[in-house]
Design a protein around this motif. Structure first.
Motif, PDB file in Angstrom:
ATOM      1  N   LEU A  39       0.830  -1.198   0.000  1.00 39.75           N
ATOM      2  CA  LEU A  39       0.000   0.000   0.000  1.00 39.75           C
ATOM      3  C   LEU A  39       0.869   1.255   0.000  1.00 39.75           C
ATOM      4  N   CYS A 237      -9.543  -2.407   3.955  1.00 35.07           N
ATOM      5  CA  CYS A 237      -9.422  -2.563   2.501  1.00 35.07           C
ATOM      6  C   CYS A 237     -10.617  -3.315   1.919  1.00 35.07           C
ATOM      7  N   SER A 240     -13.473  -0.931   1.651  1.00 39.01           N
ATOM      8  CA  SER A 240     -13.248   0.268   0.837  1.00 39.01           C
ATOM      9  C   SER A 240     -13.745   0.136  -0.596  1.00 39.01           C
ATOM     10  N   TRP A 242     -11.973  -1.486  -2.832  1.00 35.99           N
ATOM     11  CA  TRP A 242     -10.767  -1.718  -3.646  1.00 35.99           C
ATOM     12  C   TRP A 242     -10.829  -3.115  -4.258  1.00 35.99           C
ATOM     13  N   ASN A 243     -10.360  -3.221  -5.503  1.00 32.26           N
ATOM     14  CA  ASN A 243     -10.444  -4.494  -6.227  1.00 32.26           C
ATOM     15  C   ASN A 243      -9.262  -5.429  -5.941  1.00 32.26           C
ATOM     16  N   LYS A 244      -8.398  -5.048  -5.009  1.00 27.85           N
ATOM     17  CA  LYS A 244      -7.245  -5.863  -4.573  1.00 27.85           C
ATOM     18  C   LYS A 244      -6.181  -6.012  -5.655  1.00 27.85           C
ATOM     19  N   GLU A 245      -6.195  -5.104  -6.600  1.00 23.23           N
ATOM     20  CA  GLU A 245      -5.142  -5.045  -7.614  1.00 23.23           C
ATOM     21  C   GLU A 245      -4.321  -3.780  -7.395  1.00 23.23           C
ATOM     22  N   GLY A 248      -2.614  -0.021  -4.596  1.00 22.14           N
ATOM     23  CA  GLY A 248      -3.518  -0.069  -3.468  1.00 22.14           C
ATOM     24  C   GLY A 248      -3.986   1.317  -3.057  1.00 22.14           C
ATOM     25  N   PRO A 249      -4.996   1.391  -2.214  1.00 24.53           N
ATOM     26  CA  PRO A 249      -5.533   2.688  -1.791  1.00 24.53           C
ATOM     27  C   PRO A 249      -4.686   3.327  -0.693  1.00 24.53           C
TER      28      PRO A 249
END
Length: 286
Positions: A39, A237, A240, A242-245, A248-249
């Motif tokens: 991240l 995560c 959030s 987030w697409n886990k690619e 990261g955020p």
């Protein structure tokens, strides 16, 4: 501490330097990764906590298995270590049913070839700790494998020695943690061999990055548990969107502060040492 030597590589968290032919330096950064993505937001002092706890456990488990640590840097995040030929597996020991172990159990009733009793709940304590090796993925996710495949990768003798050492280390760590109000649900070890062919514990040991650490007072089977590890970040995560690619955020300030507090609390509860005392004098953990 400035590290003199050739930069050998970067992991998700650590930088690796060659000091000489027999010695390396591992420098733990404040980077944090979830779902195999580093991240963009660091967690202050995280690297120091990982180094401190590893050194603490290394100093207290030499009768179980030798380890690679030679000395600590005065920055609190550098370990000077013996160079090893690392085994090609992650040595995971599970005392409770969580994470990928829980998912495998839900799907098959087994974890890495260990058939478990039916009807276990998420986070249930297992009848006895189990050894569940995994591959070391250079990209993507580590893969849980059965013991036969792990032995084929390592050779039978080295695999058996690593298995027995990992189980003994887990039992030692779990008993110590339990006395301090912490459940060591599972943990990962890495082993290598030195020039004499001796099995040696390397990398890190029973840290919030390599382990699930749960507050015993809040333990309740049948759900995920609050934790002292990076599960706090994983949970954020997940929520959030987030697409886990990669990439990261960015983590919000309250998640950063909450994660740092959990890491520091894990260190202080497990060791009985004030984190500020470690920062001032890293050798206090040894």
């Amino acid at each position: 501490m400035s590290v003199a030597g050739t930069h050998l590589g970067s992991g998700k968290v650590r930088e690796l330097f060659q000091v000489d032919d027999d010695t390396i330096a591992l420098v733990a950064s404040d980077r944090i990764s979830t779902f195999d993505v580093v991240l963009p937001t660091p967690i202050p002092d995280k690297g120091r906590v990982l180094t401190a706890l590893s050194a603490f456990w290394f100093a207290r488990t030499t009768e179980i298995v030798p380890n690679h640590l030679l000395s600590l840097g005065d920055d609190g995040r550098t370990m000077i270590c013996r160079r090893l030929e690392m085994l090609p597996i992650e040595c995971v020991v599970r005392g409770y049913l969580a994470g990928s172990g829980w998912k495998d159990y839900e799907a098959t009733g087994a974890v890495s070839g260990h058939t478990l009793p039916p009807g276990l709940l998420e986070s249930a304590r297992l009848p006895e700790p189990i050894f569940t090796p995994a591959t070391k993925a250079t990209t993507g996710h580590d893969e849980n494998i059965d013991e036969a495949r792990a032995a084929a990768l390592c050779g039978d003798a080295r695999y058996d020695a690593a298995r027995e050492a990992a189980l003994a280390l887990y039992v030692h760590g779990a008993e110590h943690a339990e006395k301090r109000g912490i459940i060591l649900a599972d943990t990962k070890f890495e082993f290598g061999v030195d020039r004499d062919g001796t099995l040696v514990l390397g990398d890190e040991a029973i840290t919030p990055d390599s382990s699930r650490l749960w507050p015993a007072a809040e333990y309740e089977p049948g759900r995920g548990q609050p934790s002292f590890d990076k599960q706090f970040v994983r949970d954020w995560c997940e929520r959030s969107g987030w697409n886990k690619e990669a990439p990261g955020p960015e983590l919000p300030a309250d998640v950063v502060a909450g994660t740092r507090a959990r890491y520091v609390e894990a260190f202080e509860r497990l060791t009985g040492i004030a984190f500020a005392d470690y920062v001032e004098k890293p050798e206090v953990v040894r």
